[in-house]
Design a protein around this motif. Structure first.
Motif, PDB file in Angstrom:
ATOM      1  N   ILE A 133      34.005  39.843  40.351  1.00 46.50           N
ATOM      2  CA  ILE A 133      35.587  39.639  40.306  1.00 46.50           C
ATOM      3  C   ILE A 133      36.110  38.284  39.629  1.00 46.50           C
ATOM      4  O   ILE A 133      36.825  38.285  39.113  1.00 46.50           O
ATOM      5  N   ASN A 134      34.996  37.411  39.794  1.00 45.56           N
ATOM      6  CA  ASN A 134      35.289  35.927  39.221  1.00 45.56           C
ATOM      7  C   ASN A 134      35.379  36.169  37.826  1.00 45.56           C
ATOM      8  O   ASN A 134      36.195  35.575  36.902  1.00 45.56           O
ATOM      9  N   LYS A 135      34.516  37.031  37.409  1.00 48.29           N
ATOM     10  CA  LYS A 135      34.313  37.001  35.872  1.00 48.29           C
ATOM     11  C   LYS A 135      35.473  37.906  35.112  1.00 48.29           C
ATOM     12  O   LYS A 135      35.986  37.695  34.072  1.00 48.29           O
ATOM     13  N   ASN A 136      36.031  38.631  36.081  1.00 48.77           N
ATOM     14  CA  ASN A 136      37.375  39.482  35.570  1.00 48.77           C
ATOM     15  C   ASN A 136      38.548  39.078  36.073  1.00 48.77           C
ATOM     16  O   ASN A 136      39.424  40.002  36.243  1.00 48.77           O
ATOM     17  N   SER A 137      38.383  37.994  36.820  1.00 49.17           N
ATOM     18  CA  SER A 137      39.866  37.471  37.467  1.00 49.17           C
ATOM     19  C   SER A 137      41.087  37.696  36.263  1.00 49.17           C
ATOM     20  O   SER A 137      42.129  37.673  36.817  1.00 49.17           O
ATOM     21  N   ASP A 138      40.785  37.122  35.089  1.00 47.02           N
ATOM     22  CA  ASP A 138      42.033  37.165  34.153  1.00 47.02           C
ATOM     23  C   ASP A 138      42.564  38.559  33.813  1.00 47.02           C
ATOM     24  O   ASP A 138      43.623  38.717  33.322  1.00 47.02           O
ATOM     25  N   LYS A 139      41.764  39.701  34.210  1.00 44.27           N
ATOM     26  CA  LYS A 139      42.102  41.007  34.028  1.00 44.27           C
ATOM     27  C   LYS A 139      43.086  41.518  35.334  1.00 44.27           C
ATOM     28  O   LYS A 139      43.468  42.626  35.154  1.00 44.27           O
ATOM     29  N   MET A 140      43.238  40.703  36.098  1.00 46.78           N
ATOM     30  CA  MET A 140      43.987  41.040  37.493  1.00 46.78           C
ATOM     31  C   MET A 140      44.962  39.937  37.737  1.00 46.78           C
ATOM     32  O   MET A 140      44.940  38.949  37.616  1.00 46.78           O
ATOM     33  N   ASP A 141      46.010  40.288  38.675  1.00 47.77           N
ATOM     34  CA  ASP A 141      47.182  39.419  38.746  1.00 47.77           C
ATOM     35  C   ASP A 141      46.600  38.734  39.933  1.00 47.77           C
ATOM     36  O   ASP A 141      45.629  39.151  40.818  1.00 47.77           O
ATOM     37  N   GLU A 142      47.289  37.566  40.152  1.00 49.80           N
ATOM     38  CA  GLU A 142      46.870  36.544  41.248  1.00 49.80           C
ATOM     39  C   GLU A 142      46.773  37.127  42.508  1.00 49.80           C
ATOM     40  O   GLU A 142      45.815  36.648  43.344  1.00 49.80           O
ATOM     41  N   LYS A 143      47.801  37.730  43.016  1.00 49.79           N
ATOM     42  CA  LYS A 143      47.639  38.178  44.399  1.00 49.79           C
ATOM     43  C   LYS A 143      46.363  39.015  44.849  1.00 49.79           C
ATOM     44  O   LYS A 143      45.923  39.072  45.647  1.00 49.79           O
ATOM     45  N   THR A 144      46.229  40.044  43.903  1.00 48.26           N
ATOM     46  CA  THR A 144      45.331  40.943  43.936  1.00 48.26           C
ATOM     47  C   THR A 144      43.878  40.094  43.890  1.00 48.26           C
ATOM     48  O   THR A 144      42.936  40.403  44.810  1.00 48.26           O
ATOM     49  N   TYR A 145      43.713  39.207  43.048  1.00 50.86           N
ATOM     50  CA  TYR A 145      42.514  38.518  43.093  1.00 50.86           C
ATOM     51  C   TYR A 145      42.278  37.819  44.346  1.00 50.86           C
ATOM     52  O   TYR A 145      41.162  37.720  44.941  1.00 50.86           O
ATOM     53  N   TYR A 146      43.019  36.998  44.834  1.00 51.55           N
ATOM     54  CA  TYR A 146      42.837  36.372  46.387  1.00 51.55           C
ATOM     55  C   TYR A 146      42.761  37.440  47.494  1.00 51.55           C
ATOM     56  O   TYR A 146      41.932  36.905  48.327  1.00 51.55           O
ATOM     57  N   GLU A 147      43.464  38.560  47.270  1.00 53.05           N
ATOM     58  CA  GLU A 147      43.159  39.497  48.428  1.00 53.05           C
ATOM     59  C   GLU A 147      41.704  40.099  48.343  1.00 53.05           C
ATOM     60  O   GLU A 147      40.945  40.118  49.342  1.00 53.05           O
ATOM     61  N   TYR A 148      40.919  40.129  47.012  1.00 51.48           N
ATOM     62  CA  TYR A 148      39.785  40.743  47.123  1.00 51.48           C
ATOM     63  C   TYR A 148      38.743  39.431  47.492  1.00 51.48           C
ATOM     64  O   TYR A 148      37.861  39.752  48.221  1.00 51.48           O
ATOM     65  N   LYS A 149      39.269  38.187  47.175  1.00 50.40           N
ATOM     66  CA  LYS A 149      38.299  37.151  47.553  1.00 50.40           C
ATOM     67  C   LYS A 149      38.277  36.897  48.928  1.00 50.40           C
ATOM     68  O   LYS A 149      37.348  36.702  49.529  1.00 50.40           O
TER      69      LYS A 149
END
Length: 311
Positions: A133-149
């Motif tokens: 997920i960290n490697k592909n963080s630029d391919k998803m919006d910020e909200k989705t990224y932090y939800e996954y994290k």
């Protein structure tokens, strides 16, 4: 109601004796006029009565003696069978205890090796997924990224707690410290764990010549399990604010004393005294011919004393 044989015989003999005394004299005076002859016959009649009485008493006493001997023999045989049955039960209990300890070891190893490894692999997979997920963080919006994290952090935390629980269960079943370091270190470690888990201060005193000394494996396990069960009962029922543990090696005996200042109970009336925990302690003590004393009074706590012979 049918009378016993000895009473029937006694009644028949009593009736016969009365009839004999009354009618024999009447008959003699009726048919014989010579007083000398009557006197001789009365003497003979007396001897006959004495002989009959003696024979009857002999028969009754003999019958009683035979029945008494038979009852004593049956009693001895019953006692012998009870002793043999008790020996078999003790042997069976000891075998079941050893099998149970062996099963504890097998289960703890399976839990530690199989389930522990699977949870560790799961944790590694979650971590790898987090790296992805960290490697592909630029391919998803910020909200989705932090939800996954956040979800991954929760999953990692849960996996860590699960691994700790597995290790704790495995350690409880296996008594690993007891196997590796010996009885004294195992008791010290368990007392510390109990104090941390339940917040009840534990005063531990151990008197020994050699801390590294190892005793018979079965006796070590019994002492440690009795300690475990005693502390479990304290945590569940005692409402204690202090626990004292003494372990003393003296006069070829290993003495364990576990006391608390809890609510206590009535020895003969309380369910606690007949609980599975207390029964388990009694059975374990019996396996190694150990002395066991449990003293408790309402409001004065409970004292469990185990004395294990070392010879």
């Amino acid at each position: 109601m049918k009378l016993p044989a000895y009473l029937r015989i006694s009644l028949v003999y009593l009736i016969f004796g009365v009839l004999w005394i009354f009618f024999s004299d009447t008959l003699l005076f009726a048919i014989i006029s010579d007083q000398e002859t009557i006197k001789e016959l009365q003497i003979f009649k007396g001897w006959v009565f004495i002989l009959l009485t003696s024979a009857t008493l002999y028969f009754l006493m003999k019958s009683y003696s035979i029945k008494r001997d038979q009852l004593e023999y049956d009693l001895r045989e019953t006692e012998k069978q009870i002793k043999e049955t008790n020996k078999k039960l003790v042997a069976l209990t000891e075998n079941l205890y050893l099998v149970r300890e062996e099963e504890r070891l097998n289960i703890s190893m399976e839990i530690h090796d199989e389930l522990g490894q699977q949870l560790t692999a799961l944790k590694m997979g979650i971590s790898a997924f987090g790296s992805m997920i960290n490697k592909n963080s630029d391919k998803m919006d910020e909200k989705t990224y932090y939800e996954y994290k956040a979800e991954l952090a929760d999953m990692l935390k849960l996996s860590d707690e699960s691994i700790k629980t597995i290790r704790k269960i495995s350690s409880h079943l296996r008594t690993e410290v007891l196997e590796k370091l010996g009885l004294f270190d195992a008791i010290r470690s368990h007392a510390e764990d109990f104090e941390k888990k339940f917040g009840i201060p534990v005063k531990l005193e151990m008197d020994y010549e050699d801390e590294a000394r190892r005793y018979d494996k079965k006796k070590e396990i019994v002492v440690f399990r009795v300690l475990q069960e005693s502390l479990t009962n304290i945590a569940r029922h005692a409402k204690a604010t202090e626990v004292k543990i003494y372990l003393l090696e003296e006069n070829n005996m290993l003495n364990l004393v576990v006391s608390d200042n809890g609510v206590g109970f009535f020895m003969n009336e309380s369910k606690e005294f007949n609980s599975l925990g207390i029964m388990g302690i009694k059975e374990r003590a019996r396996l190694v011919n150990a002395g066991l004393e449990i003293v408790s009074n309402p409001g004065k706590g409970t004292i469990v004393t185990l004395s294990v012979p070392l010879n």
